[in-house]
Design a protein around this motif. Structure first.
Motif, PDB file in Angstrom:
ATOM      1  N   LEU A 148       0.833  -1.202   0.000  1.00  0.00           N
ATOM      2  CA  LEU A 148       0.000   0.000   0.000  1.00  0.00           C
ATOM      3  C   LEU A 148       0.868   1.253   0.000  1.00  0.00           C
ATOM      4  CD1 LEU A 148      -2.769   1.382   0.238  1.00  0.00           C
ATOM      5  CD2 LEU A 148      -2.556   1.180   2.727  1.00  0.00           C
ATOM      6  N   GLY A 149       1.899   1.269   0.828  1.00  0.00           N
ATOM      7  CA  GLY A 149       2.760   2.436   0.926  1.00  0.00           C
ATOM      8  C   GLY A 149       3.484   2.734  -0.369  1.00  0.00           C
ATOM      9  N   VAL A 150       3.972   1.693  -1.055  1.00  0.00           N
ATOM     10  CA  VAL A 150       4.723   1.932  -2.283  1.00  0.00           C
ATOM     11  C   VAL A 150       3.803   2.378  -3.415  1.00  0.00           C
ATOM     12  CG1 VAL A 150       4.657  -0.387  -3.320  1.00  0.00           C
ATOM     13  CG2 VAL A 150       6.673   1.044  -3.617  1.00  0.00           C
ATOM     14  N   ILE A 151       2.582   1.882  -3.444  1.00  0.00           N
ATOM     15  CA  ILE A 151       1.633   2.322  -4.476  1.00  0.00           C
ATOM     16  C   ILE A 151       1.270   3.788  -4.257  1.00  0.00           C
ATOM     17  CG2 ILE A 151      -0.728   2.046  -5.341  1.00  0.00           C
ATOM     18  CD1 ILE A 151      -0.451  -0.957  -4.852  1.00  0.00           C
ATOM     19  N   VAL A 152       0.963   4.144  -3.007  1.00  0.00           N
ATOM     20  CA  VAL A 152       0.621   5.530  -2.692  1.00  0.00           C
ATOM     21  C   VAL A 152       1.812   6.447  -2.967  1.00  0.00           C
ATOM     22  CG1 VAL A 152       0.020   7.124  -0.839  1.00  0.00           C
ATOM     23  CG2 VAL A 152      -1.143   4.914  -1.010  1.00  0.00           C
ATOM     24  N   GLY A 153       3.000   6.017  -2.561  1.00  0.00           N
ATOM     25  CA  GLY A 153       4.187   6.833  -2.761  1.00  0.00           C
ATOM     26  C   GLY A 153       4.534   7.020  -4.232  1.00  0.00           C
ATOM     27  N   ALA A 154       4.391   5.953  -5.018  1.00  0.00           N
ATOM     28  CA  ALA A 154       4.680   6.046  -6.454  1.00  0.00           C
ATOM     29  C   ALA A 154       3.690   6.979  -7.153  1.00  0.00           C
ATOM     30  CB  ALA A 154       4.644   4.659  -7.083  1.00  0.00           C
ATOM     31  N   LEU A 155       2.427   6.868  -6.776  1.00  0.00           N
ATOM     32  CA  LEU A 155       1.408   7.747  -7.369  1.00  0.00           C
ATOM     33  C   LEU A 155       1.610   9.191  -6.927  1.00  0.00           C
ATOM     34  CD1 LEU A 155      -1.780   5.487  -7.073  1.00  0.00           C
ATOM     35  CD2 LEU A 155      -0.375   5.934  -9.103  1.00  0.00           C
ATOM     36  N   LEU A 156       2.002   9.377  -5.684  1.00  0.00           N
ATOM     37  CA  LEU A 156       2.282  10.721  -5.188  1.00  0.00           C
ATOM     38  C   LEU A 156       3.429  11.349  -5.976  1.00  0.00           C
ATOM     39  CD1 LEU A 156       1.968  13.018  -3.089  1.00  0.00           C
ATOM     40  CD2 LEU A 156       3.546  11.743  -1.612  1.00  0.00           C
ATOM     41  N   PHE A 157       4.480  10.581  -6.201  1.00  0.00           N
ATOM     42  CA  PHE A 157       5.603  11.085  -6.983  1.00  0.00           C
ATOM     43  C   PHE A 157       5.159  11.439  -8.404  1.00  0.00           C
ATOM     44  CE2 PHE A 157       8.920  10.308 -10.130  1.00  0.00           C
ATOM     45  CZ  PHE A 157       9.905  11.178  -9.693  1.00  0.00           C
ATOM     46  N   PHE A 158       4.368  10.568  -8.992  1.00  0.00           N
ATOM     47  CA  PHE A 158       3.902  10.795 -10.360  1.00  0.00           C
ATOM     48  C   PHE A 158       3.129  12.110 -10.458  1.00  0.00           C
ATOM     49  CE2 PHE A 158       0.925  10.358 -13.883  1.00  0.00           C
ATOM     50  CZ  PHE A 158       1.758   9.909 -14.909  1.00  0.00           C
ATOM     51  N   VAL A 159       2.242  12.354  -9.494  1.00  0.00           N
ATOM     52  CA  VAL A 159       1.434  13.576  -9.494  1.00  0.00           C
ATOM     53  C   VAL A 159       2.318  14.799  -9.275  1.00  0.00           C
ATOM     54  CG1 VAL A 159      -0.381  14.841  -8.289  1.00  0.00           C
ATOM     55  CG2 VAL A 159      -0.669  12.399  -8.764  1.00  0.00           C
ATOM     56  N   LEU A 160       3.196  14.733  -8.264  1.00  0.00           N
ATOM     57  CA  LEU A 160       4.071  15.867  -7.971  1.00  0.00           C
ATOM     58  C   LEU A 160       4.996  16.183  -9.149  1.00  0.00           C
ATOM     59  CD1 LEU A 160       5.102  15.130  -4.262  1.00  0.00           C
ATOM     60  CD2 LEU A 160       3.543  16.905  -5.081  1.00  0.00           C
ATOM     61  N   TYR A 161       5.465  15.151  -9.810  1.00  0.00           N
ATOM     62  CA  TYR A 161       6.357  15.346 -10.955  1.00  0.00           C
ATOM     63  C   TYR A 161       5.627  16.045 -12.101  1.00  0.00           C
ATOM     64  CZ  TYR A 161      10.351  14.199 -13.962  1.00  0.00           C
ATOM     65  OH  TYR A 161      11.452  14.273 -14.778  1.00  0.00           O
ATOM     66  N   GLN A 162       4.350  15.725 -12.255  1.00  0.00           N
ATOM     67  CA  GLN A 162       3.573  16.305 -13.345  1.00  0.00           C
ATOM     68  C   GLN A 162       3.180  17.754 -13.066  1.00  0.00           C
ATOM     69  OE1 GLN A 162       3.183  14.853 -16.183  1.00  0.00           O
ATOM     70  NE2 GLN A 162       3.904  12.817 -15.638  1.00  0.00           N
ATOM     71  N   VAL A 163       2.885  18.061 -11.819  1.00  0.00           N
ATOM     72  CA  VAL A 163       2.336  19.391 -11.523  1.00  0.00           C
ATOM     73  C   VAL A 163       3.411  20.419 -11.191  1.00  0.00           C
ATOM     74  CG1 VAL A 163       0.177  18.376 -10.695  1.00  0.00           C
ATOM     75  CG2 VAL A 163       2.007  18.886  -9.056  1.00  0.00           C
ATOM     76  N   THR A 164       4.637  19.963 -10.913  1.00  0.00           N
ATOM     77  CA  THR A 164       5.704  20.919 -10.586  1.00  0.00           C
ATOM     78  C   THR A 164       6.518  21.261 -11.833  1.00  0.00           C
ATOM     79  OG1 THR A 164       7.142  19.077  -9.962  1.00  0.00           O
ATOM     80  CG2 THR A 164       5.936  20.178  -8.198  1.00  0.00           C
ATOM     81  N   PRO A 165       7.044  22.471 -11.910  1.00  0.00           N
ATOM     82  CA  PRO A 165       7.894  22.853 -13.053  1.00  0.00           C
ATOM     83  C   PRO A 165       9.150  21.993 -13.108  1.00  0.00           C
ATOM     84  CG  PRO A 165       7.253  24.758 -11.731  1.00  0.00           C
ATOM     85  CD  PRO A 165       6.859  23.565 -10.948  1.00  0.00           C
ATOM     86  N   ASP A 166       9.723  21.858 -14.281  1.00  0.00           N
ATOM     87  CA  ASP A 166      10.931  21.051 -14.449  1.00  0.00           C
ATOM     88  C   ASP A 166      12.056  21.534 -13.537  1.00  0.00           C
ATOM     89  OD1 ASP A 166       9.561  19.674 -16.345  1.00  0.00           O
ATOM     90  OD2 ASP A 166      10.584  20.571 -18.074  1.00  0.00           O
ATOM     91  N   SER A 167      12.116  22.829 -13.306  1.00  0.00           N
ATOM     92  CA  SER A 167      13.186  23.385 -12.489  1.00  0.00           C
ATOM     93  C   SER A 167      13.106  22.951 -11.021  1.00  0.00           C
ATOM     94  CB  SER A 167      13.165  24.914 -12.565  1.00  0.00           C
ATOM     95  OG  SER A 167      11.911  25.419 -12.121  1.00  0.00           O
ATOM     96  N   LEU A 168      11.939  22.475 -10.608  1.00  0.00           N
ATOM     97  CA  LEU A 168      11.746  22.074  -9.207  1.00  0.00           C
ATOM     98  C   LEU A 168      11.807  20.563  -9.007  1.00  0.00           C
ATOM     99  CD1 LEU A 168       8.851  24.474  -8.097  1.00  0.00           C
ATOM    100  CD2 LEU A 168      11.322  24.757  -7.789  1.00  0.00           C
ATOM    101  N   HIS A 169      11.956  19.803 -10.081  1.00  0.00           N
ATOM    102  CA  HIS A 169      11.951  18.342  -9.961  1.00  0.00           C
ATOM    103  C   HIS A 169      13.077  17.849  -9.056  1.00  0.00           C
ATOM    104  CE1 HIS A 169       9.501  17.670 -13.902  1.00  0.00           C
ATOM    105  NE2 HIS A 169       8.751  18.034 -12.869  1.00  0.00           N
TER     106      HIS A 169
END
Length: 359
Positions: free
Chosen positions: A255-276
């Motif tokens: 459960l933790g790895v699925i939530v964490g992977a999805l969280l990363f995916f969302v954050l990566y998409q919504v943040t500018p490239d300079s903040l990755h």
């Protein structure tokens, strides 16, 4: 308690103190300590790892990460025996962390599993006389991480030099912090207590054998980023005592790895490239507030996926992270159950029978 002393405490200790604080001032000091502690650790990690990586090569950053973790842990946890034996054994442990990844990557699987089990069991016996103090997780992380990132040639020479630097730093802390402890206990006395009739010894063998098996399997099948499966497996097998609900831990891991992977995916998409690049330090900062296994597993995904996304792309990295953790968790659970039936129960019963009075 002084503010400096608060900074030395784990979040698992600080959080209850915050809840039970008698005054508003005390509560605010404790809350500030939690935040500042996390900031200082992340800042130190960045400076420490970046400096060593620049000097010894970016390919050797895994050793720098391992040394950083050991450096933090060795301040508080000793090995349980005299300092002379501890200093010698620390050198042996560091040697195994340096050499084993290279050896297991070039020999056939049969030899590899023997090397894994022998090396990891040696490390556990030398560093984990008290399982509850957490050294198994610390040195287990270092072992699996370095096994997943072997180097050869000139980089291996640089890793050797880095390991020497790490030994000097960690050995100095071990000596000055723990030299007056366990002065009458020698390592051979600890070694002499190893027996399958002992729950601690069976636990050490379980962790080493199960982790060695899955690491050998991943290397033989050439599975990308298979060390993630090794982390998941070792995390489950290192639970102590055996009465801990491992099935629940498997569920929390997945459960933790699925939530964490999805969280990363969302954050990566919504943040500018300079903040990755800040997602890794952000994850490290958040870890300073985590005490629950599920949340730690989820937050750990941020830094791990940030590095892997450069190699596999964000989608490939997320899929690998989830699949490898599921494989490692399921393998670890199956191995745990089989080991419990074939080894734990058998030897526990034998000990019980041997202790029964003759009637």
């Amino acid at each position: 308690m002084h503010f400096y002393d608060m900074l030395q405490l784990d979040p698992a200790v600080l959080k209850p103190k915050i809840r039970n604080a008698e005054t508003t001032r005390e509560r605010r000091m404790l809350q500030t300590a939690v935040v500042l502690r996390s900031i200082l650790i992340v800042a130190f990690a960045i400076a420490f790892i970046a400096t060593l990586s620049n000097v010894f090569g970016s390919e050797n950053s895994p050793m720098a990460v391992a040394l950083f973790c050991i450096l933090l842990g060795i301040r508080f946890v000793d090995f349980g025996y005299c300092i002379a034996d501890s200093m010698r054994n620390l050198a042996i442990v560091f040697s195994l962390l340096l050499i084993t990844p290279v050896l297991t990557s070039i020999v056939n699987p049969l030899f590899a599993i023997c090397i894994h089990v022998g090396s990891f069991l040696t490390i556990l016996m030398m560093t984990c006389d008290e399982p509850a103090l957490g050294n198994a997780g610390l040195y287990g992380f270092a072992y699996v991480y370095l096994t997943g990132n072997p180097v050869t040639g000139e980089l291996l020479w640089k890793r050797f030099l880095l390991t020497m630097v790490g030994y000097i730093l960690c050995g100095s802390i071990l000596y000055f912090k723990h030299r007056k402890k366990h002065t009458d206990v020698r390592f051979h006395q600890v070694l002499g207590k190893f027996s399958l009739s002992s729950e601690k010894s069976r636990w050490q063998l379980r962790v080493a054998l199960g982790t060695g098996l899955i690491l050998t399997l991943g290397n033989a099948l050439q599975v990308e980023r298979f060390m993630w499966a090794g982390f998941a497996c070792a995390s489950l097998l290192s639970t102590y005592p055996a009465a801990v609900d491992v099935k629940e831990r498997v569920f929390h891991r997945i459960l933790g790895v699925i939530v964490g992977a999805l969280l990363f995916f969302v954050l990566y998409q919504v943040t500018p490239d300079s903040l990755h690049t800040l997602l890794g330090p952000f994850g490290g900062f958040c870890m300073g507030f985590c005490t629950d296994y599920r949340y730690k597993t989820a937050i750990n995904c941020l830094g791990a996926l940030l590095l892997a996304s450069n190699l596999y792309g964000i989608g490939g990295a997320v899929i690998l992270r989830i699949l490898n953790n599921i494989v490692g968790a399921v393998f670890g659970y199956i191995f745990f159950v089989l080991y419990q039936k074939l080894v734990d129960n058998r030897f526990a019963e034998n000990v019980g029978n041997a202790q029964e009075p003759i009637s």
